[in-house]
Design a protein around this motif. Structure first.
Motif, PDB file in Angstrom:
ATOM      1  N   TRP A  23      90.954  54.832  45.657  1.00 11.12           N
ATOM      2  CA  TRP A  23      90.280  53.534  45.650  1.00 11.12           C
ATOM      3  C   TRP A  23      88.780  53.707  45.851  1.00 11.12           C
ATOM      4  CZ3 TRP A  23      91.251  49.145  43.625  1.00 11.12           C
ATOM      5  CH2 TRP A  23      90.511  48.013  43.987  1.00 11.12           C
ATOM      6  N   ARG A  24      88.397  54.575  46.775  1.00 12.65           N
ATOM      7  CA  ARG A  24      86.975  54.825  47.021  1.00 12.65           C
ATOM      8  C   ARG A  24      86.301  55.344  45.753  1.00 12.65           C
ATOM      9  NH1 ARG A  24      86.801  59.146  50.084  1.00 12.65           N
ATOM     10  NH2 ARG A  24      87.891  58.092  51.769  1.00 12.65           N
ATOM     11  N   ALA A  25      86.950  56.276  45.060  1.00 17.68           N
ATOM     12  CA  ALA A  25      86.388  56.820  43.825  1.00 17.68           C
ATOM     13  C   ALA A  25      86.236  55.726  42.767  1.00 17.68           C
ATOM     14  CB  ALA A  25      87.267  57.949  43.298  1.00 17.68           C
ATOM     15  N   PHE A  26      87.220  54.853  42.669  1.00 19.51           N
ATOM     16  CA  PHE A  26      87.144  53.749  41.713  1.00 19.51           C
ATOM     17  C   PHE A  26      85.994  52.797  42.050  1.00 19.51           C
ATOM     18  CE2 PHE A  26      88.178  49.303  40.827  1.00 19.51           C
ATOM     19  CZ  PHE A  26      88.122  49.335  39.441  1.00 19.51           C
ATOM     20  N   VAL A  27      85.905  52.375  43.298  1.00 24.79           N
ATOM     21  CA  VAL A  27      84.861  51.436  43.710  1.00 24.79           C
ATOM     22  C   VAL A  27      83.473  52.040  43.492  1.00 24.79           C
ATOM     23  CG1 VAL A  27      83.852  50.238  45.693  1.00 24.79           C
ATOM     24  CG2 VAL A  27      86.317  50.143  45.303  1.00 24.79           C
ATOM     25  N   LEU A  28      83.299  53.301  43.867  1.00 24.12           N
ATOM     26  CA  LEU A  28      82.002  53.945  43.653  1.00 24.12           C
ATOM     27  C   LEU A  28      81.679  54.046  42.168  1.00 24.12           C
ATOM     28  CD1 LEU A  28      82.114  56.717  46.408  1.00 24.12           C
ATOM     29  CD2 LEU A  28      80.776  54.589  46.408  1.00 24.12           C
TER      30      LEU A  28
ATOM     31  N   ARG B 103      80.626  50.632  40.982  1.00 20.81           N
ATOM     32  CA  ARG B 103      79.256  50.347  41.438  1.00 20.81           C
ATOM     33  C   ARG B 103      78.219  51.076  40.606  1.00 20.81           C
ATOM     34  NH1 ARG B 103      80.199  50.779  47.940  1.00 20.81           N
ATOM     35  NH2 ARG B 103      81.263  48.789  48.153  1.00 20.81           N
ATOM     36  N   ASP B 104      78.584  52.269  40.124  1.00 23.97           N
ATOM     37  CA  ASP B 104      77.663  53.064  39.303  1.00 23.97           C
ATOM     38  C   ASP B 104      77.677  52.653  37.834  1.00 23.97           C
ATOM     39  OD1 ASP B 104      76.784  54.531  41.449  1.00 23.97           O
ATOM     40  OD2 ASP B 104      78.063  56.269  41.043  1.00 23.97           O
ATOM     41  N   GLY B 105      78.517  51.660  37.491  1.00 23.29           N
ATOM     42  CA  GLY B 105      78.553  51.177  36.114  1.00 23.29           C
ATOM     43  C   GLY B 105      79.471  51.947  35.190  1.00 23.29           C
ATOM     44  N   GLU B 106      80.300  52.839  35.722  1.00 24.36           N
ATOM     45  CA  GLU B 106      81.186  53.640  34.877  1.00 24.36           C
ATOM     46  C   GLU B 106      82.148  52.796  34.048  1.00 24.36           C
ATOM     47  OE1 GLU B 106      83.249  56.901  36.709  1.00 24.36           O
ATOM     48  OE2 GLU B 106      81.570  57.287  38.040  1.00 24.36           O
ATOM     49  N   PHE B 107      82.456  51.593  34.524  1.00 28.10           N
ATOM     50  CA  PHE B 107      83.442  50.765  33.848  1.00 28.10           C
ATOM     51  C   PHE B 107      82.830  49.534  33.193  1.00 28.10           C
ATOM     52  CE2 PHE B 107      85.436  52.904  37.487  1.00 28.10           C
ATOM     53  CZ  PHE B 107      86.276  53.753  36.784  1.00 28.10           C
ATOM     54  N   ASP B 108      81.501  49.464  33.133  1.00 30.65           N
ATOM     55  CA  ASP B 108      80.846  48.333  32.485  1.00 30.65           C
ATOM     56  C   ASP B 108      81.193  48.329  31.003  1.00 30.65           C
ATOM     57  OD1 ASP B 108      79.733  47.844  34.938  1.00 30.65           O
ATOM     58  OD2 ASP B 108      77.680  48.356  34.357  1.00 30.65           O
ATOM     59  N   LEU B 109      81.491  47.158  30.470  1.00 29.31           N
ATOM     60  CA  LEU B 109      81.879  47.069  29.061  1.00 29.31           C
ATOM     61  C   LEU B 109      80.780  47.546  28.134  1.00 29.31           C
ATOM     62  CD1 LEU B 109      83.814  43.693  29.066  1.00 29.31           C
ATOM     63  CD2 LEU B 109      84.727  46.011  29.127  1.00 29.31           C
ATOM     64  N   GLU B 110      79.526  47.204  28.436  1.00 32.74           N
ATOM     65  CA  GLU B 110      78.426  47.641  27.591  1.00 32.74           C
ATOM     66  C   GLU B 110      78.325  49.165  27.586  1.00 32.74           C
ATOM     67  OE1 GLU B 110      77.839  45.427  30.220  1.00 32.74           O
ATOM     68  OE2 GLU B 110      78.143  43.682  28.951  1.00 32.74           O
ATOM     69  N   SER B 111      78.454  49.767  28.741  1.00 32.56           N
ATOM     70  CA  SER B 111      78.379  51.225  28.839  1.00 32.56           C
ATOM     71  C   SER B 111      79.537  51.879  28.106  1.00 32.56           C
ATOM     72  CB  SER B 111      78.381  51.662  30.296  1.00 32.56           C
ATOM     73  OG  SER B 111      77.253  51.147  30.957  1.00 32.56           O
ATOM     74  N   ALA B 112      80.729  51.289  28.214  1.00 28.96           N
ATOM     75  CA  ALA B 112      81.890  51.847  27.521  1.00 28.96           C
ATOM     76  C   ALA B 112      81.693  51.811  26.021  1.00 28.96           C
ATOM     77  CB  ALA B 112      83.158  51.093  27.920  1.00 28.96           C
ATOM     78  N   ALA B 113      81.121  50.714  25.515  1.00 32.54           N
ATOM     79  CA  ALA B 113      80.861  50.606  24.083  1.00 32.54           C
ATOM     80  C   ALA B 113      79.846  51.646  23.628  1.00 32.54           C
ATOM     81  CB  ALA B 113      80.374  49.193  23.740  1.00 32.54           C
TER      82      ALA B 113
END
Length: 98
Positions: A72-77, A80-90
């Motif tokens: 969970w900590r790894a996911f939340v961090l 927060r760092d934007g790893e899962f932002d839709l724009e970044s994923a695209a």
């Protein structure tokens, strides 16, 4: 030596997962983001012992994912760092993300 350590680590993680999924969570309190309506689909989380977290969709109470404190900590961090932002994923995939 490394192979034995890998096996030991895998066995420990398997035990942790099995123990986490064996927990009775029928009485946990589910939380979701403020400002969402009861009929809207949203992610709900419940805090479990030892820092673990359960997560489900508000529209599907039967499918519950469980994460150790470290997961969970790894996911939340990462979030927060934007790893899962839709724009970044695209941008990373070179295409549109739906």
């Amino acid at each position: 030596m490394a192979e034995a350590e890998d096996k030991e680590l895998r066995a420990r993680k398997d035990r942790e997962r099995d123990e986490l999924y064996a927990l009775d969570i029928s009485g946990v309190e589910w939380h979701s983001a403020p400002g969402t309506e009861a009929h809207e689909e949203r992610v709900e989380i419940a805090y479990l012992p030892d820092g673990a977290v359960a997560m489900r969709s508000s529209l599907d109470h039967n499918t519950v994912l469980r994460y150790t404190e470290a997961e969970w900590r790894a996911f939340v961090l990462g979030a927060r760092d934007g790893e899962f932002d839709l724009e970044s994923a695209a941008e990373r995939s070179g295409g549109d993300v739906e």
